[in-house]
Design a protein around this motif. Structure first.
Motif, mmCIF file in Angstrom:
data_model
loop_
_atom_site.group_PDB
_atom_site.id
_atom_site.type_symbol
_atom_site.label_atom_id
_atom_site.label_comp_id
_atom_site.label_asym_id
_atom_site.label_seq_id
_atom_site.Cartn_x
_atom_site.Cartn_y
_atom_site.Cartn_z
ATOM 1 N N HIS A 1 11.713 3.544 -0.662
ATOM 2 C CA HIS A 1 11.499 4.883 -0.099
ATOM 3 C C HIS A 1 12.729 5.748 -0.381
ATOM 4 C CE1 HIS A 1 10.810 7.974 2.936
ATOM 5 N NE2 HIS A 1 9.572 7.523 3.062
ATOM 6 N N GLU B 1 6.588 2.699 -1.867
ATOM 7 C CA GLU B 1 6.633 4.119 -1.692
ATOM 8 C C GLU B 1 7.904 4.654 -2.319
ATOM 9 O OE1 GLU B 1 6.173 5.270 2.379
ATOM 10 O OE2 GLU B 1 6.459 7.376 1.967
ATOM 11 N N HIS C 1 5.926 9.726 -2.317
ATOM 12 C CA HIS C 1 6.250 10.514 -1.131
ATOM 13 C C HIS C 1 7.070 11.716 -1.583
ATOM 14 C CE1 HIS C 1 8.066 10.848 3.077
ATOM 15 N NE2 HIS C 1 8.977 11.461 2.350
ATOM 16 N N HIS D 1 1.132 10.563 -1.530
ATOM 17 C CA HIS D 1 0.646 10.126 -0.226
ATOM 18 C C HIS D 1 1.092 11.102 0.860
ATOM 19 C CE1 HIS D 1 2.890 8.154 3.155
ATOM 20 N NE2 HIS D 1 3.908 8.537 2.433
HETATM 21 ZN ZN LIG Z 1 5.885 8.756 3.123
#
Ligand SMILES: [Zn+2]
Length: 277
Positions: A78, A109, A145, A171
């Motif tokens: 992330h 992600e 993301h 997303h």
């Molecule tokens: Zn996210």
């Protein structure tokens, strides 16, 4: 959790954080409720090396028991976690995780988040680029993301989208403009919608944009345990979980003026196609 909607098609939650401490300790119940709510597949979001390893373990262990709900996982870092990974051999670790597990369906992600900048923007760009390369190498879709970083995101993606196996989803699309949405769509990306859209107050702008997403590009997700759909009847559960997904479907059906089954049919087909489920 029963809804007043009648669903005959099954649903796929493309993003649930089942490794989160509030969900992983009662997985059997969470999955039982998901099954009762017509959720047939859940993709567990991996957000770090250790978190991705845990997501793979949960999916693998669970699928061996041949349960009603099928679990899959993503592998990625992330943007919030970019800085703490960039100093060691995270690429090698990602490659190891990505190699040879049939439950892994996406790289992510990953992406950029300049809203809170928990990681330095340069670290975010570097870790994101690595994951874009890995998705290409492993021929996997991207689970992406983006928050307050659409310009940088689009210029990076425009470069990678030249390659024929570039595919993926933005997303939890929440605060983007119509212009940004159309640019993501023009890169052939899918758009993931969460319970954010169910919030009458902060989801109002998003609800207006929804009909601009073609039904063959729409995906649904809970992002559990976050983003409880606020169109659920009270008393609300203490947190979001995959069984709340029908409320996202209900809201989307209202936005498009179609039946809940129409939303279910398209989003399930789209998820199966993108993630090869
Ligand atoms: Zn996210």
């Amino acid at each position: 959790m029963a809804t007043n909607t009648t669903l005959t098609n099954s649903l796929i939650d493309i993003g649930a954080n089942l490794t989160h401490k509030s969900l992983k300790h009662h997985l059997p119940l969470v999955l039982q409720r998901a099954n009762n709510a017509q959720v047939s597949h859940i993709i567990i979001t991996g957000t770090s090396i250790s978190g991705s390893r845990e997501a793979i373990d949960i999916a693998t262990r669970h699928n061996q028991e041949q349960q009603n709900v099928k679990l899959y996982s993503t592998v990625g870092i992330h943007p919030h976690d970019a800085t703490r990974h960039v100093t060691y051999n995270y690429r090698e670790q990602l490659v190891k995780l990505l190699t040879g597990n049939k439950n892994i369906v996406a790289v992510g992600e990953c992406g950029l988040d300049f809203d809170r900048n928990f990681s330095l923007p340069d670290d975010q760009r570097s870790v994101f680029n690595t994951q874009l390369e890995l998705a290409r190498e492993f021929n996997l879709p991207l689970f992406m993301h983006e928050r307050s970083a659409s310009n940088d995101m689009l210029s990076i993606l425009e470069k990678y989208s030249q390659h024929e196996n570039f595919h993926g989803v933005i997303h939890c699309f929440t605060n983007g403009t119509l212009d940004v949405l159309q640019k993501y769509l023009s890169l052939n990306l899918y758009i993931g919608i969460t319970g954010w859209v169910c919030d009458d107050r902060r989801g109002k702008d998003l609800a207006k944009l929804i009909p601009h997403i073609p039904l063959d590009r729409l995906l649904i997700e809970t992002d559990a345990p976050f983003l409880l759909p606020r169109n659920m009847p009270r008393p609300w559960p203490s947190q979001n979980e995959p069984s709340c997904l029908p409320y996202v479907v209900k809201k989307l059906a209202e936005c498009y003026s179609v039946s809940v089954d129409e939303i279910a049919k398209h989003t399930t087909e789209n998820a199966k196609k993108l993630f090869k489920l």
